[in-house]
Design a protein around this motif. Structure first.
Motif, PDB file in Angstrom:
ATOM      1  N   GLN A 330      -8.583  -0.912   0.945  1.00  0.00           N
ATOM      2  CA  GLN A 330      -8.491  -1.907   2.015  1.00  0.00           C
ATOM      3  C   GLN A 330      -7.165  -2.637   1.955  1.00  0.00           C
ATOM      4  OE1 GLN A 330     -10.939  -3.893   4.017  1.00  0.00           O
ATOM      5  NE2 GLN A 330     -12.277  -2.120   4.183  1.00  0.00           N
ATOM      6  N   GLU A 331      -6.878  -3.122   0.756  1.00  0.00           N
ATOM      7  CA  GLU A 331      -5.649  -3.887   0.568  1.00  0.00           C
ATOM      8  C   GLU A 331      -4.435  -3.035   0.931  1.00  0.00           C
ATOM      9  OE1 GLU A 331      -5.249  -5.244  -3.453  1.00  0.00           O
ATOM     10  OE2 GLU A 331      -3.091  -5.495  -3.166  1.00  0.00           O
ATOM     11  N   ILE A 334      -4.146  -2.597   4.668  1.00  0.00           N
ATOM     12  CA  ILE A 334      -3.622  -3.787   5.345  1.00  0.00           C
ATOM     13  C   ILE A 334      -2.114  -3.853   5.177  1.00  0.00           C
ATOM     14  CG2 ILE A 334      -3.643  -6.294   5.399  1.00  0.00           C
ATOM     15  CD1 ILE A 334      -6.538  -6.040   4.240  1.00  0.00           C
ATOM     16  N   LYS A 335      -1.691  -3.618   3.939  1.00  0.00           N
ATOM     17  CA  LYS A 335      -0.254  -3.665   3.679  1.00  0.00           C
ATOM     18  C   LYS A 335       0.471  -2.650   4.540  1.00  0.00           C
ATOM     19  CE  LYS A 335      -0.233  -5.870  -0.758  1.00  0.00           C
ATOM     20  NZ  LYS A 335      -0.369  -5.699  -2.214  1.00  0.00           N
ATOM     21  N   SER A 337      -0.584  -1.585   7.421  1.00  0.00           N
ATOM     22  CA  SER A 337      -0.651  -1.968   8.829  1.00  0.00           C
ATOM     23  C   SER A 337       0.308  -3.101   9.170  1.00  0.00           C
ATOM     24  CB  SER A 337      -2.077  -2.349   9.210  1.00  0.00           C
ATOM     25  OG  SER A 337      -2.386  -3.621   8.719  1.00  0.00           O
ATOM     26  N   GLY A 340       4.222  -2.195   5.576  1.00  0.00           N
ATOM     27  CA  GLY A 340       4.693  -1.727   4.274  1.00  0.00           C
ATOM     28  C   GLY A 340       4.855  -0.224   4.283  1.00  0.00           C
ATOM     29  N   HIS A 420      -4.171   7.938   6.017  1.00  0.00           N
ATOM     30  CA  HIS A 420      -3.997   7.153   7.209  1.00  0.00           C
ATOM     31  C   HIS A 420      -4.652   5.803   7.061  1.00  0.00           C
ATOM     32  CE1 HIS A 420      -2.060   8.530  10.754  1.00  0.00           C
ATOM     33  NE2 HIS A 420      -2.257   9.780  10.360  1.00  0.00           N
ATOM     34  N   ILE A 421      -4.083   4.832   7.718  1.00  0.00           N
ATOM     35  CA  ILE A 421      -4.614   3.483   7.622  1.00  0.00           C
ATOM     36  C   ILE A 421      -6.096   3.446   7.978  1.00  0.00           C
ATOM     37  CG2 ILE A 421      -4.448   1.146   8.562  1.00  0.00           C
ATOM     38  CD1 ILE A 421      -1.495   1.728   9.055  1.00  0.00           C
ATOM     39  N   ILE A 422      -6.451   4.178   9.055  1.00  0.00           N
ATOM     40  CA  ILE A 422      -7.834   4.151   9.519  1.00  0.00           C
ATOM     41  C   ILE A 422      -8.784   4.693   8.452  1.00  0.00           C
ATOM     42  CG2 ILE A 422      -9.426   5.132  11.224  1.00  0.00           C
ATOM     43  CD1 ILE A 422      -7.672   2.834  12.222  1.00  0.00           C
ATOM     44  N   LEU A 425      -9.057   2.075   5.815  1.00  0.00           N
ATOM     45  CA  LEU A 425      -9.801   0.895   6.250  1.00  0.00           C
ATOM     46  C   LEU A 425     -11.283   1.165   6.302  1.00  0.00           C
ATOM     47  CD1 LEU A 425      -7.819  -0.867   9.087  1.00  0.00           C
ATOM     48  CD2 LEU A 425      -8.379  -1.710   6.809  1.00  0.00           C
TER      49      LEU A 425
ATOM     50  N   LEU B  54      -1.981   4.086  14.617  1.00  0.00           N
ATOM     51  CA  LEU B  54      -2.776   4.161  13.393  1.00  0.00           C
ATOM     52  C   LEU B  54      -3.496   5.502  13.367  1.00  0.00           C
ATOM     53  CD1 LEU B  54      -4.394   0.598  13.336  1.00  0.00           C
ATOM     54  CD2 LEU B  54      -2.368   1.390  12.127  1.00  0.00           C
ATOM     55  N   GLN B  82       6.895  -1.025  13.121  1.00  0.00           N
ATOM     56  CA  GLN B  82       7.027  -2.190  12.259  1.00  0.00           C
ATOM     57  C   GLN B  82       7.740  -3.314  13.017  1.00  0.00           C
ATOM     58  OE1 GLN B  82       9.584  -1.665   8.879  1.00  0.00           O
ATOM     59  NE2 GLN B  82       8.164  -2.736   7.534  1.00  0.00           N
ATOM     60  N   TYR B  87      -0.886  -6.249  14.523  1.00  0.00           N
ATOM     61  CA  TYR B  87      -2.297  -5.901  14.683  1.00  0.00           C
ATOM     62  C   TYR B  87      -3.181  -7.080  14.328  1.00  0.00           C
ATOM     63  CZ  TYR B  87      -0.352  -1.203  14.246  1.00  0.00           C
ATOM     64  OH  TYR B  87       0.386  -0.089  14.395  1.00  0.00           O
ATOM     65  N   HIS B  93      -9.166  -8.592   7.968  1.00  0.00           N
ATOM     66  CA  HIS B  93      -8.386  -7.828   6.995  1.00  0.00           C
ATOM     67  C   HIS B  93      -7.249  -8.617   6.388  1.00  0.00           C
ATOM     68  CE1 HIS B  93     -10.728  -4.348   7.314  1.00  0.00           C
ATOM     69  NE2 HIS B  93     -10.252  -3.878   8.449  1.00  0.00           N
ATOM     70  N   ILE B  95      -5.574 -10.095   2.875  1.00  0.00           N
ATOM     71  CA  ILE B  95      -5.621  -9.648   1.485  1.00  0.00           C
ATOM     72  C   ILE B  95      -6.230 -10.760   0.642  1.00  0.00           C
ATOM     73  CG2 ILE B  95      -4.252  -8.878  -0.477  1.00  0.00           C
ATOM     74  CD1 ILE B  95      -2.253  -7.741   1.565  1.00  0.00           C
ATOM     75  N   THR B 106       3.640 -11.487   3.873  1.00  0.00           N
ATOM     76  CA  THR B 106       3.681 -10.063   3.495  1.00  0.00           C
ATOM     77  C   THR B 106       4.509  -9.175   4.437  1.00  0.00           C
ATOM     78  OG1 THR B 106       1.500 -10.421   2.576  1.00  0.00           O
ATOM     79  CG2 THR B 106       2.241  -8.157   2.671  1.00  0.00           C
ATOM     80  N   TYR B 110       8.081  -6.843   3.643  1.00  0.00           N
ATOM     81  CA  TYR B 110       8.308  -5.427   3.921  1.00  0.00           C
ATOM     82  C   TYR B 110       9.464  -5.200   4.872  1.00  0.00           C
ATOM     83  CZ  TYR B 110       3.979  -4.567   1.465  1.00  0.00           C
ATOM     84  OH  TYR B 110       3.024  -4.495   0.500  1.00  0.00           O
TER      85      TYR B 110
END
Lengths: 812, 220
Positions: A330-331, A334-335, A337, A340, A420-422, A425, B54, B82, B87, B93, B95, B106, B110
């Motif tokens: 999850q973390e 998020i990063k 999304s 990062g 993938h992010i999805i 998640l 995504l 980016q 989103y 969501h 952290i 955050t 990045y």
């Protein structure tokens, strides 16, 4: 960036307290063990490497192949004339020095001390690099010069500025004036050659000779000291052997004849007896059991153990690292999304694992520092942590560090960030199944743990077996007192016998020239000789004993009679052991036969049953026992059998009596029981190290299993809830959840058991008397590991199974 | 700004294709506020995910700021989104290990902004959303509405041109939801393009334009 990483690492660490603790602590434990074992191995391997001529120095030894048990394969004792003859006749040998053992008393006007001394030749100081604090390398030019070590000088004079001082020296009963010619630094701990004082070999008691006891300086058959040589060029064992072949053939012609008669087998190069040289760098660790060496396996065992434990804990670290990374999808999502990149996130995870590892390293160093005094006391390795500060070691540590953190932090990061992010998640990543490494690592860990456990068990069983082995004599309730150099053994024994005659708890008193086992003085000696008997050559160990020897030690006579104080002729008679009797013929018929090992004849009056007068690594060899004080074998040990069950008070009483007879006595009396145990000190050292290592390895493996089980059950909470709602019982759930782990442990057992069996057998084969390993041991150990593993896992599985399904299903 | 042409998305279930999106054609201009509506399983979230990159479509073309997104290399694609997209998720969501302040910071880390710039931007965001007093709290210490505000603040920290919101009020009560929607309206007036997925007619009304999806197809 760094600050954030530190922050989030710290918070993660606190959030997953248990896992973080396991991860860090198991790694720290392994680091501590590795540091300590590595330093021990380093110490073992550093022996004798401080001599600047180390490439050219070596110890002489004889080797012969003999299929009978009478002859040891390699023997380092040399006859006195050999050194000078060798130096004169073989130019390959540039310098040489004899090395004889002895104990002396040193006296100044106001102080007297007993120290060990070594008798060496003038070349000694230029061959070996022992540092001289005072005086120069010519210090041994004069026969009555003596060199003291720093601590000897300090204990005698209180300071080291003593060159030129006169002292009185007593080496075998008489006093002699000597001059202190040099003071050397104390012998380094990693030296095989040890001394407290040095003097010329010409003062060696066997060289000097004395009344009623001939000098052996011309004898080529009496072997009583060792010889070190230095070659002109780099020492090559084969070159040396080739160059001295003629020398050996010439000087040991008779001995070679004897060997042939006795069915010796020619060695590879064709000779029956050869003179060889052992390079000095092998002196401490050699397979030939020369010198006071250690088993050459020891440093390898230490390093292997260190490596195995490191492997277990690193794989543990990696495994937990991967598993936690999976719970952090999850973390990571998020990063990702919020922008990062894969690289940024991976570097962050890697930095986290660097912080963990570094922390573990610090804790490990601290643990090593804590454990060191205890470890040193048990194993006697003189090691210090500061030895780690060498650039090679530091570089290796850094490299290892990088590797561990890359695998533990980087690998899961790269793996997880790929998704993938999805996918991340929605938490669709599954633990296990496609994760080969996650299953492989616990299997590896447990395989190693199984092997260590079984080897440990085998070592412990073998040591116990030896401890309980019937030795042929009764070692219980016998006290052994070394006589010491100040007092004559015959007189000491006579006075002791008189003094103890009316003590009710003293059963008998006797003496011998050798101790049984190894006493607190650490001495062991062997006298072996060969002579003609009815036309054939016989070999025997020779032991000087005194009246009541067999009573004191409970050794039964199987033929003939014991030495008797009433018969004058018994003084020149001998009693032999069964092995010797067999060598001569029938044990019942040898009584009355005459042997002539020395010039005069001796009659065999009795045969005793065999007993282990040497350690159990060796078989019992022929032995002849005599009570004749005029043959040059003096009483060096007094044995006393006591009746009382209160051993320590008896020991005190006897020590008091002995102190009146010998005021110099320094409390080194011992029980024979301890002495025989002391012979196996090295094995005990190794076994205690392996035992501790084995326990640590298994604990670390269990820690790994513990956290793996925790994560796996957490992942399966929902499944557990559903199954419970559907009516599964708690025990069914526990079995279901434990199954995967138990399967891994079973695979580890299948791989580990044969390896362990093989290695344990190999080790036990070092002994002549072997504990018979049975498959039951394997089954027992396997069972123990399975139970430990099951209990470890079930801590989590039972809790998960007992949980109310409402809780686990609620968040849907 | 966004142009979707003949987008298809399907899963293979037991050999047959199960379509989630069927032949979607859609274009959205800068400054628009679009609400995507439809029953469960109609493909709204998938559509949003594809717009936000995504997720990838199985077929079709996607132009974002005149770039053919599907033809871009992953690295470039990441860079593009980016800098333009933020989103907001239904379940926030955030952290858990990071404070409110750090959560907002955050995305800026990045983007390799300097510490000073980050401080300025985060300070600005905290101010703008009235959460200065909460900056050192952890997500678990906030109510759902507050968490979503932090989520929005984080999404906006990197000054995106496009804000994508998947059921932003789904986990909130009606009052909190209203607040969030007012905030969205405000942002849209400030020039941010917004696409939101929602179940609620009322929330959809905040948008300038409503797209109805049914069984993966747009119903005009």
């Amino acid at each position: 960036m760094l600050k954030t990483i530190f922050n989030s690492t710290w918070r993660n660490l606190r959030k997953r307290k248990l896992q973080s603790f396991i991860q860090i602590f198991s790694l720290a434990l392994a680091f501590a063990v590795c540091i300590v074992l590595f330093l021990s191995a380093k110490h073992e391997l550093s022996f004798d490497n401080f001599h600047s001529n180390k490439d050219r120095l070596g110890l002489l030894y004889f080797s012969s192949d003999h299929n009978s048990i009478q002859h040891q394969k390699a023997s380092e004792t040399m006859p006195i004339p050999l050194m000078t003859a060798l130096k004169a006749e073989v130019p390959y040998v540039e310098k040489a020095s004899r090395w004889g053992n002895g104990g002396i008393v040193l006296k100044t006007a106001d102080k007297e001390i007993t120290v060990g001394t070594r008798y060496v030749d003038a070349d000694f100081l230029t061959m070996f690099s022992f540092e001289l604090l005072q005086g120069d390398k010519q210090a041994l030019a004069e026969l009555n010069n003596i060199i003291l070590t720093e601590s000897t000088a300090k204990s005698l004079f209180g300071h080291t500025d003593v060159v030129g001082k006169q002292i009185e020296v007593n080496s075998s009963g008489s006093w002699k004036a000597m001059q202190v010619a040099a003071v050397s630094a104390d012998v380094p701990k990693n030296s095989s050659l040890n001394f407290q004082s040095l003097q010329r070999f010409e003062n060696f008691p066997d060289y000097v000779g004395k009344e009623g006891w001939e000098s052996k300086r011309e004898s080529w058959t009496d072997k009583n000291h060792t010889v070190f040589i230095q070659t002109a060029e780099k020492l090559d064992e084969n070159v040396f052997a080739a160059k001295v072949a003629g020398f050996t053939a010439q000087h040991f012609q008779k001995e070679v004849e004897l060997l042939k008669q006795n069915g010796a087998i020619a060695q590879k190069e064709g000779s029956y007896l050869s003179l060889n040289v052992l390079p000095i760098n092998q002196l401490h660790l050699n397979k030939l059991q020369l010198g006071n060496g250690t088993n050459p396996l020891l440093p390898k065992i230490l390093l292997a153990l260190a490596l195995l434990i490191l492997v277990i804990s690193v794989s543990n670290f990696i495994n937990v690292g991967i598993a936690t990374a999976l719970t952090r999808t999850q973390e990571i999502a998020i990063k990702k999304s919020v922008g990062g990149s894969r690289k940024q996130i991976s570097v962050q995870l890697w930095l986290e694992s660097i912080i963990y590892t570094f922390f573990a390293l610090l804790v490990g160093l601290f643990l090593a520092w804590l454990a060191l005094p205890q470890y040193k006391a048990i194993t006697q390795f003189p090691i210090v942590l500061s030895e780690l500060l060498e650039w090679q070691i530091l570089a290796t540590v850094c490299l290892l560090f990088l590797l561990v953190t890359l695998i533990a932090g980087g690998y899961p990061a790269i793996f997880v960030t790929r998704y993938h992010i999805i996918t991340l998640l929605k938490n669709k990543l599954s633990v296990g199944n496609n994760w080969g490494l996650q299953k492989l690592l616990p299997i590896l860990q447990f395989t190693i743990a199984v092997v260590l456990l079984i080897i440990t068990a085998a070592i412990v069983l073998q040591m116990q077996y030896i401890d309980k082995m019937p030795l042929g004599f009764n070692k219980e309730q016998v006290i052994s007192i070394p006589v010491g150099p100040k007092i004559n053994g015959e007189t000491g024994l006579r006075l002791m016998r008189q003094a103890l005659a009316d003590q009710p708890n003293v059963l008998s008193v006797t003496g011998s020239d050798t101790n049984l086992g190894m006493g607190r003085d650490g001495n062991q000696s062997t006298s072996k000789l060969g002579f003609d008997y009815e036309g054939t050559q016989v070999y025997t160990h020779w032991q000087r004993v005194d009246f009541d020897y067999f009573e004191t030690l409970d050794i039964p006579l199987i033929a003939g009679r014991n030495f008797s104080m009433d018969r004058e002729n018994d003084k020149t008679a001998v009693i032999i052991n069964e092995k010797m009797a067999r060598q001569l013929g029938d044990p019942q018929e040898v009584i009355g036969k005459v042997l002539s090992p020395f010039n005069n004849d001796t009659e065999i009056i009795g045969v005793v049953s065999d007993y282990n007068f040497k350690d159990l690594r060796q078989n019992i060899e022929p032995l002849t026992l005599s009570i004749d004080p005029d043959l040059g074998f003096e009483i060096d040990y007094i044995f006393i059998r006591i009746a009382s069950n209160d051993l320590s008070s008896s020991l005190n009483e006897i020590e008091e009596v002995w102190k009146k007879i010998n005021p110099d006595y320094n409390n080194n009396a011992s029980y024979l029981g301890e002495n025989t145990t002391r012979l196996y000190k090295q094995e005990q050292r190794i076994s205690s190290i392996i035992l501790t290592g084995g326990i640590i390895a298994i604990s670390i493996a269990c820690m790994g299993l513990f956290s793996a089980a925790l994560l796996a059950t957490q992942k399966r909470t929902k499944e557990i809830g559903v199954r419970k709602v559907l009516g599964s019982s708690v025990s069914q759930l526990v079995v279901l959840l434990s199954k995967d782990f138990i399967r891994m442990v079973c695979i580890a057992l299948i791989i580990g058991l044969p390896i362990a069996w093989y290695l344990a057998k190999e080790w036990i084969n070092n002994f002549s008397y072997r504990y018979e390993l049975s498959p039951a041991l394997l089954i027992l150990c396997a069972g123990a590991i399975l139970i430990i593993a099951f209990l470890t896992v079930s801590v989590h599985t039972i809790r998960a199974a007992l949980d109310n399904p409402v809780n686990s299903l609620r968040d849907e | 700004m966004i142009k979707l042409e003949n987008i298809f998305k399907w899963y293979n279930v037991g050999g047959t294709r199960s379509f989630i999106l069927k032949d979607i054609n859609l274009s959205i201009e800068q400054g628009d506020f679009v609400s995507i509506m439809g029953p469960s399983g109609s493909g709204k979230s998938t559509l949003l995910n594809i717009i936000g990159m995504l997720d990838e479509p199985n077929e079709g073309k996607y132009f974002f700021m005149e770039e053919d997104v599907l033809a871009l290399k992953p690295k470039k694609r990441t860079a593009l989104f980016q800098s333009y997209v933020g989103y907001v998720f239904q379940s926030y969501h955030l952290i858990d290990e990071l404070t409110v302040y750090e959560n907002i910071e955050t995305p800026l880390i990045y983007k390799n902004l300097s510490g000073k710039e980050r401080k300025a931007i985060v300070g600005d965001m905290l101010d703008r959303f009235g959460i200065v007093g909460k900056k050192d709290l952890f997500p678990a210490q906030l109510s759902g509405g507050q968490q979503q505000i932090v989520g929005i603040a984080r999404a906006l920290a990197a000054t995106p041109k496009l804000l994508l919101a998947d059921e932003p009020t789904g986990n909130l009560n009606s009052k909190q939801g209203e607040e969030i929607m007012d905030l969205f309206k405000q942002l849209n007036e400030d020039g941010v393009t917004i696409i939101q997925v929602t179940h609620s007619e009322k929330n959809a009304e905040y948008g300038k334009r409503i797209i109805n999806l049914l069984d993966g197809q747009i119903k005009e």
